[in-house]
Design an enzyme around this catalytic site. Structure first.
Site, PDB file in Angstrom:
ATOM      1  N   ASN A   1     -22.588 -22.709  61.830  1.00  0.00           N
ATOM      2  CA  ASN A   1     -21.206 -23.444  61.955  1.00  0.00           C
ATOM      3  C   ASN A   1     -20.202 -22.255  61.340  1.00  0.00           C
ATOM      4  O   ASN A   1     -20.055 -22.406  60.114  1.00  0.00           O
ATOM      5  CB  ASN A   1     -21.024 -24.618  61.154  1.00  0.00           C
ATOM      6  CG  ASN A   1     -20.012 -25.239  61.284  1.00  0.00           C
ATOM      7  OD1 ASN A   1     -18.809 -24.648  61.666  1.00  0.00           O
ATOM      8  ND2 ASN A   1     -19.803 -26.599  61.265  1.00  0.00           N
TER       9      ASN A   1
ATOM     10  N   HIS B   1     -16.505 -27.956  69.218  1.00  0.00           N
ATOM     11  CA  HIS B   1     -16.911 -27.130  67.988  1.00  0.00           C
ATOM     12  C   HIS B   1     -18.472 -27.424  67.588  1.00  0.00           C
ATOM     13  O   HIS B   1     -18.899 -28.480  67.668  1.00  0.00           O
ATOM     14  CB  HIS B   1     -15.962 -27.691  66.910  1.00  0.00           C
ATOM     15  CG  HIS B   1     -16.488 -27.552  65.533  1.00  0.00           C
ATOM     16  ND1 HIS B   1     -16.581 -26.214  65.301  1.00  0.00           N
ATOM     17  CD2 HIS B   1     -17.062 -28.280  64.546  1.00  0.00           C
ATOM     18  CE1 HIS B   1     -17.118 -26.433  63.832  1.00  0.00           C
ATOM     19  NE2 HIS B   1     -17.304 -27.665  63.471  1.00  0.00           N
TER      20      HIS B   1
ATOM     21  N   CYS C   1     -12.071 -26.713  61.609  1.00  0.00           N
ATOM     22  CA  CYS C   1     -12.822 -26.470  63.022  1.00  0.00           C
ATOM     23  C   CYS C   1     -12.010 -27.035  64.190  1.00  0.00           C
ATOM     24  O   CYS C   1     -12.564 -26.881  65.267  1.00  0.00           O
ATOM     25  CB  CYS C   1     -13.918 -27.748  62.713  1.00  0.00           C
ATOM     26  SG  CYS C   1     -15.000 -27.201  61.273  1.00  0.00           S
TER      27      CYS C   1
END
Length: 338
Positions: free
Chosen positions: A294, A264, A115
């Site tokens: 995500n 993020h 990430c």
């Protein structure tokens, strides 16, 4: 010093869609409304069985080239960020060089980050340009976390989607024309086992096959992605507000100078918690993940692309980007639109 700019961004989402309705049908204890409210996601895209992160990265780069009339021969260096490579070897970026029609004099390498991968990739691209090694760097991020997820792991299946993104970073400003500022990067390997796929590589080549269920009813084995949600939340809460303050200061700005904070896109609950900790209003803290989930190393790029397409950016805007997660690894940079 030679400046570097984010000039073009595009992304690719796989055709298959996993909606909240699909998940609620599998896990009746989870309603569509509960998933959407807590996680902030309505659907995610899932790679086909025979579709890899490299396949998606090639598609994202091809979209970038076609939409922005970029000559593949103009690329001096290809960086590919993934934690789900096609092979242990060879390097996926080397295969992508040939598939994308890049020059044989083009450098190419993979790097393994999650990430925080986009932020680290930008730092590598800036270094290549500042060092006179490249004028045009193609940064591709691609991830297929869905292939790591146990079918009974309802928690992670609600969060993660597959995607790839492609970004052109150059020494001249065109297109989006976002000047890349100063970075803050961080690492804490003590958190490695809180987000991990234990089996499959050299440390533990073979999976035991033993499945374990956590207190929330999520099932995983050592061949699956395991995430200690509370530990990840605590790590993020403790480290990211300070990261933001330090990066704003390093770029000689105040918090009030930042037009947008693009983090993020982990999940809505975590993002709103962080937003409140750094005391930023909702209009300056976009969340752009409801349609894709995500997507690990591509979330920031997708959010930036959506903001640009919606006409939210103006010359002079300052945007703080922050990535954080598996490793533990984190990083931030502030970009300024020309």
């Amino acid at each position: 010093m030679i400046q570097s700019y984010i000039n073009h961004i595009d992304y690719y989402l796989p055709e298959k869609v996993l909606s909240n309705e699909n998940l609620a049908a599998e896990f009746p204890e989870w309603s569509v409304e509960k998933i959407a409210k807590k996680i902030g996601i309505h659907k995610r895209h899932i790679a086909a069985h025979d579709e890899t992160s490299m396949d998606m990265g090639i598609k994202a780069a091809a979209i970038l080239f076609e939409k922005n009339q970029i000559d593949p021969k103009s690329i001096d260096f290809l960086l590919f960020c993934t934690q789900s490579p096609d092979y242990f070897l060879p390097t996926s970026a080397c295969i992508m060089q040939e598939k994308l029609g890049l020059r044989k004099t083009c450098g190419a390498l993979d790097f393994n980050l999650g990430c925080s991968g986009f932020i680290y990739g930008l730092s590598l691209a800036k270094g290549l340009i500042a060092g006179g090694i490249a004028k045009n760097v193609l940064l591709v991020c691609g991830e297929t976390y869905s292939k790591f997820l146990n079918s009974s792991d309802k928690g992670n299946r609600t969060i993660f989607g597959d995607a790839a993104s492609a970004v052109l970073i150059s020494d001249e400003a065109v297109g989006l024309s976002a000047k890349i500022g100063e970075f803050n990067l961080g690492t804490d390997g003590t958190g490695a086992e809180n987000l991990i796929v234990k089996a499959g590589a050299m440390r533990q080549p073979d999976a035991s096959g033993t499945e374990v269920q956590d207190d929330y009813g999520n099932t995983t084995s050592d061949a699956d992605l395991f995430m200690n949600g509370p530990a990840i939340f605590n790590f993020t809460s403790q480290n990211i507000p300070e990261l933001v303050i330090n990066n704003v200061s390093k770029n000689n700005f105040d918090l009030g100078d930042i037009t947008y904070f693009v983090f993020h896109q982990a999940n809505a609950y975590m993002l709103n918690h962080l937003r409140k900790k750094i005391k930023v209003s909702q209009d300056r803290f976009p969340i752009k993940m409801d349609f894709c989930g995500n997507t690990v190393s591509s979330t920031i790029q997708i959010a930036l692309k959506e903001l640009h397409e919606e006409g939210d950016f103006s010359a002079g805007d300052k945007v703080l980007l922050a990535g954080f997660g598996v490793g533990y690894s984190w990083g931030a940079v502030t970009i300024e639109l020309m």
